[in-house]
Motif scaffolding. Sequence first.
Motif, PDB file in Angstrom:
ATOM      1  N   GLY A 164      36.103  25.000  30.437  1.00  8.94           N
ATOM      2  CA  GLY A 164      35.633  24.197  32.100  1.00  8.94           C
ATOM      3  C   GLY A 164      36.403  24.299  33.107  1.00  8.94           C
ATOM      4  O   GLY A 164      36.071  24.646  34.300  1.00  8.94           O
ATOM      5  N   CYS A 165      38.082  25.046  32.559  1.00  8.43           N
ATOM      6  CA  CYS A 165      39.131  25.619  33.601  1.00  8.43           C
ATOM      7  C   CYS A 165      38.552  26.948  34.098  1.00  8.43           C
ATOM      8  O   CYS A 165      38.611  26.951  35.024  1.00  8.43           O
ATOM      9  CB  CYS A 165      40.087  25.694  32.528  1.00  8.43           C
ATOM     10  SG  CYS A 165      41.444  26.438  33.467  1.00  8.43           S
ATOM     11  N   ASP A 166      37.648  28.029  32.950  1.00  8.50           N
ATOM     12  CA  ASP A 166      37.263  28.689  33.397  1.00  8.50           C
ATOM     13  C   ASP A 166      36.408  28.612  34.140  1.00  8.50           C
ATOM     14  O   ASP A 166      35.790  30.000  34.965  1.00  8.50           O
ATOM     15  CB  ASP A 166      37.009  29.739  32.307  1.00  8.50           C
ATOM     16  CG  ASP A 166      38.536  30.073  31.490  1.00  8.50           C
ATOM     17  OD1 ASP A 166      39.755  30.252  32.400  1.00  8.50           O
ATOM     18  OD2 ASP A 166      38.807  30.169  30.364  1.00  8.50           O
ATOM     19  N   ARG A 167      35.412  27.427  34.785  1.00  7.65           N
ATOM     20  CA  ARG A 167      34.417  27.814  35.384  1.00  7.65           C
ATOM     21  C   ARG A 167      34.805  28.437  36.667  1.00  7.65           C
ATOM     22  O   ARG A 167      34.177  28.379  38.194  1.00  7.65           O
ATOM     23  CB  ARG A 167      33.562  26.688  35.659  1.00  7.65           C
ATOM     24  CG  ARG A 167      33.555  25.828  34.518  1.00  7.65           C
ATOM     25  CD  ARG A 167      31.656  26.882  33.535  1.00  7.65           C
ATOM     26  NE  ARG A 167      31.098  26.638  32.051  1.00  7.65           N
ATOM     27  CZ  ARG A 167      30.355  25.707  32.343  1.00  7.65           C
ATOM     28  NH1 ARG A 167      30.057  24.144  32.762  1.00  7.65           N
ATOM     29  NH2 ARG A 167      29.569  25.384  31.203  1.00  7.65           N
ATOM     30  N   ASN A 168      36.399  27.825  37.120  1.00  2.71           N
ATOM     31  CA  ASN A 168      36.755  27.922  38.399  1.00  2.71           C
ATOM     32  C   ASN A 168      37.448  29.783  38.140  1.00  2.71           C
ATOM     33  O   ASN A 168      37.769  30.418  37.462  1.00  2.71           O
ATOM     34  CB  ASN A 168      37.956  27.163  38.675  1.00  2.71           C
ATOM     35  CG  ASN A 168      38.619  27.532  39.371  1.00  2.71           C
ATOM     36  OD1 ASN A 168      39.374  29.309  39.780  1.00  2.71           O
ATOM     37  ND2 ASN A 168      38.935  26.537  40.609  1.00  2.71           N
ATOM     38  N   PRO A 169      36.752  29.717  39.187  1.00  6.56           N
ATOM     39  CA  PRO A 169      37.541  31.932  39.217  1.00  6.56           C
ATOM     40  C   PRO A 169      38.514  32.435  39.440  1.00  6.56           C
ATOM     41  O   PRO A 169      38.874  33.271  38.582  1.00  6.56           O
ATOM     42  CB  PRO A 169      36.310  32.630  40.269  1.00  6.56           C
ATOM     43  CG  PRO A 169      35.386  31.430  40.612  1.00  6.56           C
ATOM     44  CD  PRO A 169      36.158  30.045  40.313  1.00  6.56           C
ATOM     45  N   GLU A 170      38.783  31.775  39.406  1.00  6.58           N
ATOM     46  CA  GLU A 170      40.113  32.033  39.322  1.00  6.58           C
ATOM     47  C   GLU A 170      41.261  31.251  38.291  1.00  6.58           C
ATOM     48  O   GLU A 170      42.445  32.272  38.169  1.00  6.58           O
ATOM     49  CB  GLU A 170      41.322  30.927  40.993  1.00  6.58           C
ATOM     50  CG  GLU A 170      41.044  31.327  42.299  1.00  6.58           C
ATOM     51  CD  GLU A 170      42.063  30.188  43.394  1.00  6.58           C
ATOM     52  OE1 GLU A 170      42.583  29.969  43.170  1.00  6.58           O
ATOM     53  OE2 GLU A 170      41.021  30.605  44.597  1.00  6.58           O
ATOM     54  N   MET A 171      40.800  30.667  38.137  1.00  9.44           N
ATOM     55  CA  MET A 171      40.852  30.721  36.854  1.00  9.44           C
ATOM     56  C   MET A 171      41.137  31.329  35.429  1.00  9.44           C
ATOM     57  O   MET A 171      41.147  32.360  34.581  1.00  9.44           O
ATOM     58  CB  MET A 171      40.782  29.412  35.591  1.00  9.44           C
ATOM     59  CG  MET A 171      41.635  27.635  36.732  1.00  9.44           C
ATOM     60  SD  MET A 171      43.418  27.705  36.823  1.00  9.44           S
ATOM     61  CE  MET A 171      43.724  28.623  37.979  1.00  9.44           C
ATOM     62  N   ALA A 172      39.512  31.900  35.794  1.00  5.45           N
ATOM     63  CA  ALA A 172      38.905  32.807  34.611  1.00  5.45           C
ATOM     64  C   ALA A 172      40.244  34.106  35.047  1.00  5.45           C
ATOM     65  O   ALA A 172      40.281  34.542  33.938  1.00  5.45           O
ATOM     66  CB  ALA A 172      37.793  33.361  34.885  1.00  5.45           C
ATOM     67  N   ALA A 173      40.426  34.781  35.935  1.00  2.31           N
ATOM     68  CA  ALA A 173      41.318  35.679  36.645  1.00  2.31           C
ATOM     69  C   ALA A 173      43.148  35.722  36.250  1.00  2.31           C
ATOM     70  O   ALA A 173      43.451  36.696  35.854  1.00  2.31           O
ATOM     71  CB  ALA A 173      40.681  35.979  37.922  1.00  2.31           C
ATOM     72  N   LEU A 174      43.155  34.464  36.306  1.00  3.73           N
ATOM     73  CA  LEU A 174      44.510  34.023  35.818  1.00  3.73           C
ATOM     74  C   LEU A 174      44.811  34.439  34.659  1.00  3.73           C
ATOM     75  O   LEU A 174      45.816  34.655  33.668  1.00  3.73           O
ATOM     76  CB  LEU A 174      44.571  32.825  35.930  1.00  3.73           C
ATOM     77  CG  LEU A 174      46.597  32.702  35.325  1.00  3.73           C
ATOM     78  CD1 LEU A 174      47.188  32.789  36.647  1.00  3.73           C
ATOM     79  CD2 LEU A 174      46.373  30.276  35.390  1.00  3.73           C
ATOM     80  N   GLU A 175      44.229  34.447  33.372  1.00  6.71           N
ATOM     81  CA  GLU A 175      44.109  35.197  31.775  1.00  6.71           C
ATOM     82  C   GLU A 175      43.970  36.068  31.986  1.00  6.71           C
ATOM     83  O   GLU A 175      45.261  36.609  30.402  1.00  6.71           O
ATOM     84  CB  GLU A 175      42.756  34.356  31.245  1.00  6.71           C
ATOM     85  CG  GLU A 175      42.778  34.520  29.920  1.00  6.71           C
ATOM     86  CD  GLU A 175      42.209  33.751  29.013  1.00  6.71           C
ATOM     87  OE1 GLU A 175      41.610  33.772  27.965  1.00  6.71           O
ATOM     88  OE2 GLU A 175      40.773  33.445  29.438  1.00  6.71           O
ATOM     89  N   GLU A 176      43.796  36.928  32.885  1.00  7.36           N
ATOM     90  CA  GLU A 176      43.647  38.191  32.451  1.00  7.36           C
ATOM     91  C   GLU A 176      45.418  38.445  32.837  1.00  7.36           C
ATOM     92  O   GLU A 176      46.207  40.084  32.110  1.00  7.36           O
ATOM     93  CB  GLU A 176      42.556  39.068  33.231  1.00  7.36           C
ATOM     94  CG  GLU A 176      41.292  39.327  33.455  1.00  7.36           C
ATOM     95  CD  GLU A 176      40.599  39.366  31.585  1.00  7.36           C
ATOM     96  OE1 GLU A 176      41.765  40.716  31.579  1.00  7.36           O
ATOM     97  OE2 GLU A 176      40.169  38.726  31.047  1.00  7.36           O
TER      98      GLU A 176
END
Length: 345
Positions: free
Chosen positions: A188-200
């Motif tokens: 659910g968190c990674d549905r936000n593009p900024e959060m998905a990018a943060l993991e990288e």
Amino acid sequence: MMKLLFALPFVALAAACSGGNSGSDAAATSIKAVGSSTVYPFTTAVGEQFDRANPDVSVIVESTGTGSGMKLFCEGLGADLPDLANASRRMKPSEFADCQAAGVTDIIELPIGIDGLTLIQATSEEPFELTLQQVYEALAANPYGEEQTAMNWSDIDPSLPNKPIRVLGPPPTSGTRDSFVELIMEVGCDRNPEMAALEEVDEDRHAEVCSKMREDGVFVEAGENDNLMVQKVSNDPGTIGILGYSFFEENTDKLQALALDGVTPDENSISSLEYPGARMLYVYVKDQHIAVKPALLDFMNAYKAAWQPGGLLRERGLVPLNDEGRAGADAAVDGRTKLTAEQLN
């Protein structure tokens, strides 16, 4: 005599057990399992059936939670330590390393079936649906790294009920909690593009933002007792609980399930893994203990029989593995296949 033998090194034990003795070596022995509260009823059911067929063997099952169960399982080898660990998620690489360091070097991993993390509420409540992103935004300590201000579901989305958010869930020692974080919160968190990018760029920060649950009383750790969870939710309108599908299926007279991402949990959606909360359940076995407890191998075969189509586990509400998954689990029993670190990474 069995306890005295168990105190010896396992190399000596294996040699002693290969001296022509029959399965009667298992007489007056016990098989001990610890771990997941979700897997507890399945191992208990197999154990009760096994006890009836093998009166000289006692199967003892304790519900400790997956994390605590793994810790006990990985403490070492010996009569006072568990033979099996029930788990509602896969063994972690760190747990495997702890086992290896303590001498538990030969571990057999048995996938026993599929369960679904189910969000439940009392049948008296008006049904509603949630997306994984809405669940994350409601329960994260700091959604997307910001201050958590939502107190009602309608604060997350105006289309949701204007009712207080109150969720009862498992504690950090539970495999159900690990699965909830991995399958629901982080997705659910990674549905936000900024959060998905943060993991990288910052895995630690991403893990904190996406997996830390709020601690202001909105999310309440309700312990490892799933039966108690059923009672609390059914008797407290407005409260949502997090529970394994098998427990929900046994209590549909008191509970209803919330759909996630438009998918309602049932046997078909869970077995196909269409339901977002679908997860594999496991039992881990110390192969080294079989040398002094031949009945442990018999118990593994009893479990194998129980997870077949139409077997005992399906009767108890566990969704069966597909043909390919079941063939792999069968082979792990037949060949006493040892788990490797590479499989967990």
